[in-house]
Design an enzyme around this catalytic site. Structure first.
Site, PDB file in Angstrom:
ATOM      1  N   ASN A 116      12.001   5.040   2.306  1.00 26.42           N
ATOM      2  CA  ASN A 116      11.573   4.702   3.662  1.00 26.42           C
ATOM      3  C   ASN A 116      11.717   3.204   3.890  1.00 26.42           C
ATOM      4  OD1 ASN A 116       8.835   3.213   4.419  1.00 26.42           O
ATOM      5  ND2 ASN A 116       8.548   4.135   2.380  1.00 26.42           N
ATOM      6  N   PHE A 120       5.864  -0.598   8.690  1.00 28.95           N
ATOM      7  CA  PHE A 120       4.490  -0.599   9.222  1.00 28.95           C
ATOM      8  C   PHE A 120       4.449  -0.239  10.706  1.00 28.95           C
ATOM      9  CE2 PHE A 120       2.837  -4.003   5.980  1.00 28.95           C
ATOM     10  CZ  PHE A 120       2.930  -3.073   4.954  1.00 28.95           C
ATOM     11  N   SER A 181       4.560  -3.757   0.249  1.00 29.83           N
ATOM     12  CA  SER A 181       5.646  -2.997   0.860  1.00 29.83           C
ATOM     13  C   SER A 181       6.917  -3.845   0.879  1.00 29.83           C
ATOM     14  CB  SER A 181       5.283  -2.595   2.296  1.00 29.83           C
ATOM     15  OG  SER A 181       6.424  -2.079   2.962  1.00 29.83           O
ATOM     16  N   ASN A 183       9.266  -3.475   3.026  1.00 27.35           N
ATOM     17  CA  ASN A 183       9.897  -3.304   4.335  1.00 27.35           C
ATOM     18  C   ASN A 183       9.447  -4.293   5.404  1.00 27.35           C
ATOM     19  OD1 ASN A 183      11.355  -1.017   3.387  1.00 27.35           O
ATOM     20  ND2 ASN A 183       9.495   0.198   3.578  1.00 27.35           N
ATOM     21  N   THR A 184       8.574  -5.220   5.050  1.00 27.18           N
ATOM     22  CA  THR A 184       8.198  -6.320   5.948  1.00 27.18           C
ATOM     23  C   THR A 184       8.670  -7.615   5.308  1.00 27.18           C
ATOM     24  OG1 THR A 184       6.265  -5.173   6.837  1.00 27.18           O
ATOM     25  CG2 THR A 184       6.294  -7.574   7.025  1.00 27.18           C
ATOM     26  N   LYS A 215      -3.224  -3.549  -3.272  1.00 22.94           N
ATOM     27  CA  LYS A 215      -2.144  -2.652  -3.696  1.00 22.94           C
ATOM     28  C   LYS A 215      -0.935  -3.476  -4.093  1.00 22.94           C
ATOM     29  CE  LYS A 215       0.190   1.645  -2.421  1.00 22.94           C
ATOM     30  NZ  LYS A 215       0.217   2.753  -1.434  1.00 22.94           N
ATOM     31  N   ASN A 244       2.937   0.626  -5.248  1.00 24.46           N
ATOM     32  CA  ASN A 244       3.644   0.920  -4.006  1.00 24.46           C
ATOM     33  C   ASN A 244       5.048   1.427  -4.339  1.00 24.46           C
ATOM     34  OD1 ASN A 244       4.360   0.889  -1.194  1.00 24.46           O
ATOM     35  ND2 ASN A 244       2.962  -0.828  -0.879  1.00 24.46           N
TER      36      ASN A 244
END
Length: 350
Positions: A116, A120, A181, A183-184, A215, A244
């Site tokens: 993915n 967010f 994450s 993805n940011t 996390k 994560n």
């Protein structure tokens, strides 16, 4: 039956479209109190031996749903009715944001994995708080996972997290700071101790009595895992969630960008858990997530020092009866080994 549905129907439909449809169905279920009660009575964990306490919170089972599925806290009760011992919602940011461009969610069925790059996508802290304030007809332990709004620069990240924490901490059984994450842009840089210390210090001050966890990513070097563990103890955090998604593409069939979850993450996630337990022992609650598919995986994580274990990708591949089945199998495993509680299992083997 679910396997046939997955391979013949769901696998041929856009993954995010299926996810949104699932959320809609769960939201409809949330409006049907009698159906919820029946499902909860049938599927929720009832074995007292499964009950576990972590950071002052009582969980009906150590097995819960990881953040990422219910991003907007829309269906915590239906998810609890399926048998999850806790539901972690989010990741939620202080401000609503659309996330990254689609397509951004990909199934790797042969690898039992998902990639993915959602970014967010969520309706923001205020909208989530409104939902979490609503009265509930079912008991459910709710964790709230918060992240950085994408447009907020790194030097204002702490303020952004504090905004979310101030809004959501009073409504959460525990609060999670997500700095892991992929993805940011720049988010994982916040795992560096010199940046993480002031961020966690400020969020903890706002969170008050709500237990605070952090996390971390599986891609951290071992030395960095140790530093984060030491910092968490130093600051008096309630625990660490490991791990994560990963940016590694080792032994998978796709090069799509984003975070990889599922079976390929299993080995590294367990390595990080064992390292954390060796470092902090029982001074922190450890929550293990990553590649959890079977009761064997849950059992292994408990033995390695996890008090709580989470899954997400396993739900996609095993279906809605998965959490209930995991709890039943865990109950049988306890009895077979002569244990009368989960607490007797935790940390017995590193």
């Amino acid at each position: 039956m679910y396997r046939i549905l997955l391979t013949r129907v769901l696998s041929r439909t856009d993954a995010e479209t299926v996810h949104h449809l699932t959320i809609r169905l769960l939201r409809i279920l949330a409006l049907l109190p009698l159906v919820k009660q029946i499902l909860h009575g049938w599927l929720a964990p009832r074995d007292e031996a499964l009950r576990v306490q972590a950071f002052g919170v009582h969980f009906p089972s150590p097995f819960g749903l990881a953040a990422g599925f219910d991003k907007n806290a829309e269906c915590v009760e239906p998810l609890a009715a399926l048998g999850f011992g806790h539901v972690e919602v989010g990741t939620i940011t202080a401000h609503a944001q659309p996330g990254n461009a689609r397509p951004r969610l990909f199934r790797l069925i042969g690898d039992r994995a998902i990639i993915n790059r959602m970014g967010f996508n969520n309706n923001g802290a205020t909208a989530a708080a409104k939902r979490l304030r609503k009265p509930r007809s079912l008991p459910v332990v709710v964790g709230v996972n918060i992240g950085k709004t994408k447009v907020v620069p790194e030097d204002e990240a702490a303020r952004d997290y504090v905004t979310s924490a101030r809004t959501l901490a009073p409504l959460a059984d525990y609060l999670v700071v997500n700095v892991s994450s992929p993805n940011t842009p720049g988010l994982r840089d916040l795992q560096a101790v010199e940046l993480l210390r002031p961020l966690l210090t400020q969020v903890k001050a706002v969170a008050g009595r709500t237990p605070l966890l952090v996390k971390i990513a599986p891609d951290l070097a071992d030395e960095d895992v140790d530093e984060v563990a030491q910092l968490a103890v130093e600051l008096g955090l309630a625990g660490i969630i490991a791990t994560n998604t990963t940016i590694s593409r080792k032994n998978v069939s796709s090069t799509e960008q984003g975070g990889l979850s599922g079976r390929p993450l299993k080995e590294r996630s367990l390595e990080v858990l064992r390292r954390l337990h060796a470092k902090v022992g029982d001074r922190l609650t450890l929550v293990s997530v990553g590649g959890v598919e079977s009761v064997d995986d849950v059992w292994e994580r408990l033995l390695a020092g996890a008090t709580l274990v989470q899954g997400y990708t396993g739900l996609i591949y095993a279906g809605p009866l998965w959490p209930s089945r995991m709890n039943r199998q865990l109950s049988r495993r306890l009895r077979r080994h002569g244990y009368t509680s989960i607490a007797q299992v935790i940390g017995r083997v590193d």
